[in-house]
Scaffold this motif. Structure first.
Motif, short mmCIF file in Angstrom:
data_model
loop_
_atom_site.label_atom_id
_atom_site.label_comp_id
_atom_site.label_asym_id
_atom_site.label_seq_id
_atom_site.Cartn_x
_atom_site.Cartn_y
_atom_site.Cartn_z
N PRO A 178 37.73 -10.64 -52.23
CA PRO A 178 37.85 -12.08 -52.67
C PRO A 178 36.32 -12.49 -52.24
O PRO A 178 35.52 -12.12 -51.40
CB PRO A 178 38.62 -12.80 -51.59
CG PRO A 178 39.52 -11.55 -51.46
CD PRO A 178 38.58 -10.36 -51.26
N ASP A 226 46.26 -10.57 -52.48
CA ASP A 226 45.74 -11.64 -51.58
C ASP A 226 46.42 -11.47 -50.21
O ASP A 226 47.12 -10.62 -49.77
CB ASP A 226 46.24 -13.15 -52.32
CG ASP A 226 47.79 -13.27 -52.50
OD1 ASP A 226 48.63 -12.42 -52.07
OD2 ASP A 226 48.21 -14.20 -52.91
N SER A 227 46.06 -12.40 -49.46
CA SER A 227 46.24 -12.57 -48.15
C SER A 227 47.83 -12.34 -47.84
O SER A 227 48.03 -11.81 -47.15
CB SER A 227 45.61 -13.56 -47.30
OG SER A 227 44.39 -13.63 -47.43
N THR A 263 37.88 -17.43 -53.87
CA THR A 263 39.28 -17.34 -53.93
C THR A 263 39.68 -16.83 -52.79
O THR A 263 39.15 -15.56 -52.35
CB THR A 263 39.90 -17.23 -55.20
OG1 THR A 263 39.87 -15.87 -55.47
CG2 THR A 263 39.16 -18.08 -56.50
N ASP A 264 41.08 -16.73 -52.57
CA ASP A 264 41.99 -16.01 -51.79
C ASP A 264 42.21 -14.42 -52.49
O ASP A 264 42.90 -13.53 -51.98
CB ASP A 264 43.12 -16.36 -51.16
CG ASP A 264 43.83 -15.66 -50.14
OD1 ASP A 264 43.11 -15.04 -49.07
OD2 ASP A 264 45.00 -15.54 -50.16
N SER A 270 35.86 -10.73 -45.97
CA SER A 270 35.83 -10.15 -47.28
C SER A 270 34.93 -8.96 -47.06
O SER A 270 35.01 -7.87 -47.77
CB SER A 270 35.50 -11.16 -48.36
OG SER A 270 35.34 -10.66 -49.61
#
Length: 431
Positions: free
Chosen positions: A143, A88-89, A146-147, A102
Motif C-alpha cells: 500500500p 488490505d489490513s 490507500t489501505d 508499508s
C-alpha cells in the motif's frame, strides 16, 4: 462481471450433525475432493527474501527466536488473502497476520542492491484425482496512498502452461480496473474453475494463537471465526457440537471422551452448559455457554467452569476442536503450538493432533520451541514434515526440511536431543 464468494459463515447446531461409519463428524454431506499442496514460494516478504518448501499435511517449523518462523505463517496468510479476498489490513487481520508499516512488508536487507518492487507469492498443487499440476503466481505492490495492496500481476498455470493472467499493463479494462481484487473473484473464465476450488480451500486460513483469557470466555475474541476465533473465542459453542453419545459411549468428535480425559488427567467429566451462580462468580463476565469440568479428586457436586480450570486443559480442547470440527478450516496455522502445555502433555498432544489432521485431510503449519514436540512426530510418515528455519550470513531466512536418516535412527537418540545438540539446525549459535 461475476463476483465469487468463496466463504460462507454457517450457523449450525448439533441437530444437523451426522457421523459417518468412521465416526467422522460432518454436516449434510462430506466435503468435496481434496487438494494436494505441492509447493509454496514466498519472495521479498519481510525476512523471506526467496524461499520455497514442499509441505506435507502437518508442517512443523523450528528455529531460533527471530529466525522467520512466524513470518512463514504470515506469508501463507498473505497468499490466502490474495487468492480469496481483497488484500488490505482487514483481510490480513482476519487471518492473524501482523500489520506492519508499508515499507516493512518488503525485504529491506543491506546486501540488496536493487529492491524488488513487489512481494511475490506462488502456490503449486494438484487436485488429488488427476495427474495435472496447477500453479498460481501473484505479484503484489504494498500500500501507498490507500489501505489496499495492488495486484501488479497474476497468472494461473496448468502443467507448466499459462492458462490465464493479467497485469497492470493489460489492455483489458475489466482486469485492469479491478487491480485491488484477485481474479479468482472477478473473472468467470472456465479455465479458472480449478483455481477457484483451491481458493475456496484456502479461504478460511488463519494463524491461531489462543490466549488464556479468551479461552476462558471472559473477553471477546477480536478475530472471530468459525468454529472458534483465532484467540480461542466461542470454544464452548464449538465443543458442544463435538460432544455426542453413541451406543452409550461418550465421544468428543471421533475420539472417546475417555481418551480426552487421559490427557486432562484430573478431570472426570467435561460438558457444555449455561453459566450458573454456583459455578461462576456473578462479577465475572462470561458467554452464554461455558465449559464445565468435574474434578475426579473432589466431590461430584464440585463442578467448575473453564474460568477456574487449568489453561492446559482448555488448550487441549481448543487444538482438538480445530483438528476435527466439521466447520473448521481446511488449511490453518498455529503459532507456538506448545503454549500452556507441559512437555509430556505437549508430546502426547502432538501425536493425537497429527492423527486427527491426517484423518480429516487437513493441512496445518505449526511453530514450536518445545523439543519434546519433535519426539511426538512420526517423521517416517511423509505427510508429517519437519523444517528448520535459520538465517544466512545476509540475514535471509532459509527453510530446510529435516529428514530422519537411517544413520540417525541407528544412533538411538531422540529428535529432541538431536535438536538441542544442534544437529538438526534451527537453533541459535550462542557464544
Amino acid at each position: 462481471m461475476k463476483i465469487y464468494f468463496l466463504k460462507l459463515d454457517i450457523v449450525f447446531s448439533t441437530e444437523n450433525a451426522v457421523f459417518n461409519s468412521d465416526n467422522v463428524l460432518y454436516y449434510g454431506q462430506e466435503r468435496g475432493g481434496r487438494m494436494n499442496l505441492r509447493k509454496i514460494g514466498l519472495r521479498n516478504f519481510k525476512s523471506l527474501y526467496d524461499v520455497s518448501f514442499e509441505p506435507g499435511k502437518v508442517n512443523v517449523f523450528i528455529g531460533a527466536n527471530g529466525s522467520g518462523k512466524s513470518t512463514i505463517l504470515e506469508g501463507i496468510g498473505l497468499l490466502s488473502a490474495a487468492m480469496t479476498d481483497r488484500v488490505d489490513s482487514a483481510g490480513l487481520q482476519r487471518r492473524g497476520v501482523r500489520l506492519s508499516a508499508s515499507s516493512l512488508y518488503k525485504s529491506g536487507f543491506r546486501g540488496i542492491s536493487r529492491q524488488r518492487s513487489t512481494v511475490d507469492l506462488s502456490l503449486e498443487w494438484d487436485d488429488g484425482d488427476r495427474s495435472d499440476v496447477f500453479r498460481y503466481d501473484v505479484h503484489l505492490t504494498t500500500p501507498k496512498d490507500t489501505d489496499y495492496w495492488k495486484y501488479h500481476s497474476e497468472a494461473f498455470f496448468q502443467n507448466g502452461e499459462k492458462k490465464w493472467g493479467r497485469s497492470n499493463r493489460s489492455n483489458d479494462s475489466v482486469r485492469q480496473n479491478n487491480n485491488y481484487i484477485g481474479f479468482f473473484l472477478i473473472d468467470d473464465d472456465e479455465t479458472l474453475s480449478t483455481g477457484r476450488r483451491i481458493a475456496d480451500y484456502f479461504s478460511s486460513y488463519g494463524i491461531f494463537q489462543p490466549n488464556t483469557v479468551t479461552l476462558r470466555g471472559t473477553v471477546p475474541d477480536p478475530n472471530q471465526a468459525v468454529p472458534v476465533g483465532l484467540n480461542g473465542g466461542r470454544l464452548a459453542e464449538a465443543i458442544r457440537t463435538l460432544i455426542h453419545t453413541e451406543e452409550d459411549e461418550l465421544f468428543f468428535g471421533d475420539l472417546y471422551m475417555s481418551d480426552i480425559l487421559e490427557m486432562i488427567d484430573w478431570a472426570a467429566d467435561i460438558s457444555v452448559n449455561s453459566p450458573k451462580r454456583d459455578t461462576i462468580n456473578a462479577n465475572i463476565p462470561t458467554t452464554r455457554e461455558v465449559i464445565e469440568f468435574t474434578d475426579r479428586y473432589m466431590k461430584e457436586s464440585a463442578r467448575f467452569t473453564g474460568y477456574d480450570a487449568s489453561e492446559g486443559a482448555l488448550y487441549v480442547l481448543f487444538m482438538l476442536t480445530l483438528a476435527m470440527h466439521p466447520q473448521g478450516p481446511s488449511v490453518f496455522a498455529v503459532d507456538s503450538f506448545d503454549h500452556a502445555l507441559n512437555p509430556r502433555l505437549a508430546k502426547k498432544m502432538i501425536q493425537i493432533f497429527c492423527e486427527q489432521i491426517l484423518k480429516h485431510e487437513k493441512y496445518v503449519f505449526l511453530t514450536t520451541h518445545n523439543p519434546l514436540i519433535l519426539d511426538g512426530l512420526n517423521l517416517c510418515d511423509d505427510r508429517i514434515r519437519l523444517f528448520a528455519v535459520d538465517r544466512d550470513e545476509e540475514g535471509h531466512a532459509m527453510i530446510t526440511r529435516i529428514r530422519v536418516s537411517q544413520e540417525l535412527l541407528d544412533e538411538g537418540q531422540t529428535l529432541s536431543r538431536l535438536w538441542i545438540s544442534g544437529r538438526l539446525g534451527g537453533v541459535p549459535i550462542l557464544i
